[in-house]
Scaffold this motif. Structure first.
Motif, PDB file in Angstrom:
ATOM      1  N   PHE A 144     -51.306  36.885 -58.282  1.00  0.00           N
ATOM      2  CA  PHE A 144     -50.365  37.780 -57.614  1.00  0.00           C
ATOM      3  C   PHE A 144     -48.944  37.618 -58.151  1.00  0.00           C
ATOM      4  O   PHE A 144     -48.044  38.349 -57.749  1.00  0.00           O
ATOM      5  CB  PHE A 144     -50.377  37.547 -56.104  1.00  0.00           C
ATOM      6  CG  PHE A 144     -51.661  37.983 -55.454  1.00  0.00           C
ATOM      7  CD1 PHE A 144     -51.989  39.327 -55.341  1.00  0.00           C
ATOM      8  CD2 PHE A 144     -52.561  37.046 -54.982  1.00  0.00           C
ATOM      9  CE1 PHE A 144     -53.181  39.725 -54.766  1.00  0.00           C
ATOM     10  CE2 PHE A 144     -53.762  37.435 -54.405  1.00  0.00           C
ATOM     11  CZ  PHE A 144     -54.073  38.780 -54.302  1.00  0.00           C
TER      12      PHE A 144
ATOM     13  N   ASP B 159     -51.267  45.004 -57.700  1.00  0.00           N
ATOM     14  CA  ASP B 159     -50.569  43.836 -57.160  1.00  0.00           C
ATOM     15  C   ASP B 159     -51.145  42.533 -57.696  1.00  0.00           C
ATOM     16  O   ASP B 159     -50.737  41.460 -57.268  1.00  0.00           O
ATOM     17  CB  ASP B 159     -50.567  43.842 -55.625  1.00  0.00           C
ATOM     18  CG  ASP B 159     -51.972  43.872 -55.025  1.00  0.00           C
ATOM     19  OD1 ASP B 159     -52.950  43.748 -55.779  1.00  0.00           O
ATOM     20  OD2 ASP B 159     -52.080  44.016 -53.790  1.00  0.00           O
TER      21      ASP B 159
ATOM     22  N   LYS C  81     -52.235  50.841 -56.210  1.00  0.00           N
ATOM     23  CA  LYS C  81     -51.122  49.951 -56.545  1.00  0.00           C
ATOM     24  C   LYS C  81     -51.644  48.690 -57.209  1.00  0.00           C
ATOM     25  O   LYS C  81     -52.589  48.055 -56.718  1.00  0.00           O
ATOM     26  CB  LYS C  81     -50.335  49.590 -55.287  1.00  0.00           C
ATOM     27  CG  LYS C  81     -49.156  48.667 -55.552  1.00  0.00           C
ATOM     28  CD  LYS C  81     -48.449  48.276 -54.267  1.00  0.00           C
ATOM     29  CE  LYS C  81     -47.312  47.309 -54.549  1.00  0.00           C
ATOM     30  NZ  LYS C  81     -46.635  46.867 -53.297  1.00  0.00           N
TER      31      LYS C  81
END
Length: 264
Positions: free
Chosen positions: A156, A210, A208
């Motif tokens: 992450f 991430d 998205k």
């Protein structure tokens, strides 16, 4: 707590079949599963690695102190449960940056009377805050070996977050004889068509991004200067498995690296 923004810990909880998640987490989880249907298998295999790694550290390496960063919402076989089943005096500090995780952790992750658990609201991106927290000092003795557990959290961090530097700072703060157990998502074993579709979804703004998948070389950098234990750097399904090959998912279904290493 912002329930309109996806949080990886809640999404991971959803993939594992938990109920501690919100609509936004489920929507994100389903979007990823539509592109990579094996994501739930990956999540389960990553969680199984955590149990095997902690058991190895407690049973074979004799570790009695654990620093688990990126804890996630409590599930079965949490770090302290596995460690204290081997050695009730084991001490564990859990770290996460999601308030919901910490609420559940304080309620559910209760130590054996002989051991101890503590919970820090902090982020892997800020190792100084973690290392300087009074609860860490009150729970762990940093003059004795500690196992640093980073399971499905380093991916992450973007390259701009300097993940290798952050992990190295934490390892440097631990004494000789300490350990690092780490897993990291990779696209090394995922079919090219799925990877291409994944990045097309990112580019179109329909999904998205991430996580930052890293290849084997990028994963290996986290262990610079450390002594890997057998079988070294492998997909998590191949790290000291407890089931025969025919019962394990394919590498494409669990494309996440795992390894455990000792600080000399």
């Amino acid at each position: 707590m912002d329930t309109t923004v996806v949080h990886p810990a809640r999404r991971y909880n959803y993939w594992l079949g938990g109920k501690d998640n919100f609509a936004v987490d489920r929507e994100s989880g389903d979007q990823i599963a539509a592109v990579y249907p094996a994501i739930r298998t990956l999540a389960r295999e990553n969680r199984a690695f955590l149990g095997r790694a902690v058991r190895f550290l407690a049973e074979e390496a004799g570790v009695r102190q654990f620093l688990d960063i990126g804890t996630g919402i409590p599930s079965a076989d949490n770090t302290h449960e596995v460690a204290q089943a081997v050695a009730p005096e084991s001490r564990v500090v859990y770290v996460d940056n999601d308030p919901m995780v910490l609420v559940h952790a304080r309620a559910l992750l209760t130590s054996s009377p002989a051991g101890a658990t503590a919970y820090l609201d902090a982020d892997l991106r800020d190792p100084e805050r973690i290392l300087g927290d009074p609860q860490l000092a009150a729970t762990l003795d940093l003059s004795r070996p500690v196992a640093l557990v980073l399971v499905a959290v380093a991916h992450f961090l973007t390259d701009e977050d300097r993940p290798h530097e952050r992990v190295a700072r934490l390892v440097d703060a631990l004494p000789a004889g300490s350990w690092l157990a780490l897993t990291h998502f990779t696209t090394d074993h995922i079919p090219a068509a799925i990877v291409e579709r994944m990045y097309a979804e990112f580019a179109a703004g329909r999904m998205k991004q991430d996580t930052v998948p890293r290849d084997r070389a990028g994963f290996a950098r986290f262990f610079d200067g450390l002594e890997l234990v057998e079988p070294g750097i492998v997909p998590v399904t191949e790290w000291r498995p407890r089931v025969p090959p025919e019962q394990r998912p394919s590498l494409a279904e669990a494309s996440i690296y795992g390894a455990v290493a000792r600080k000399p």
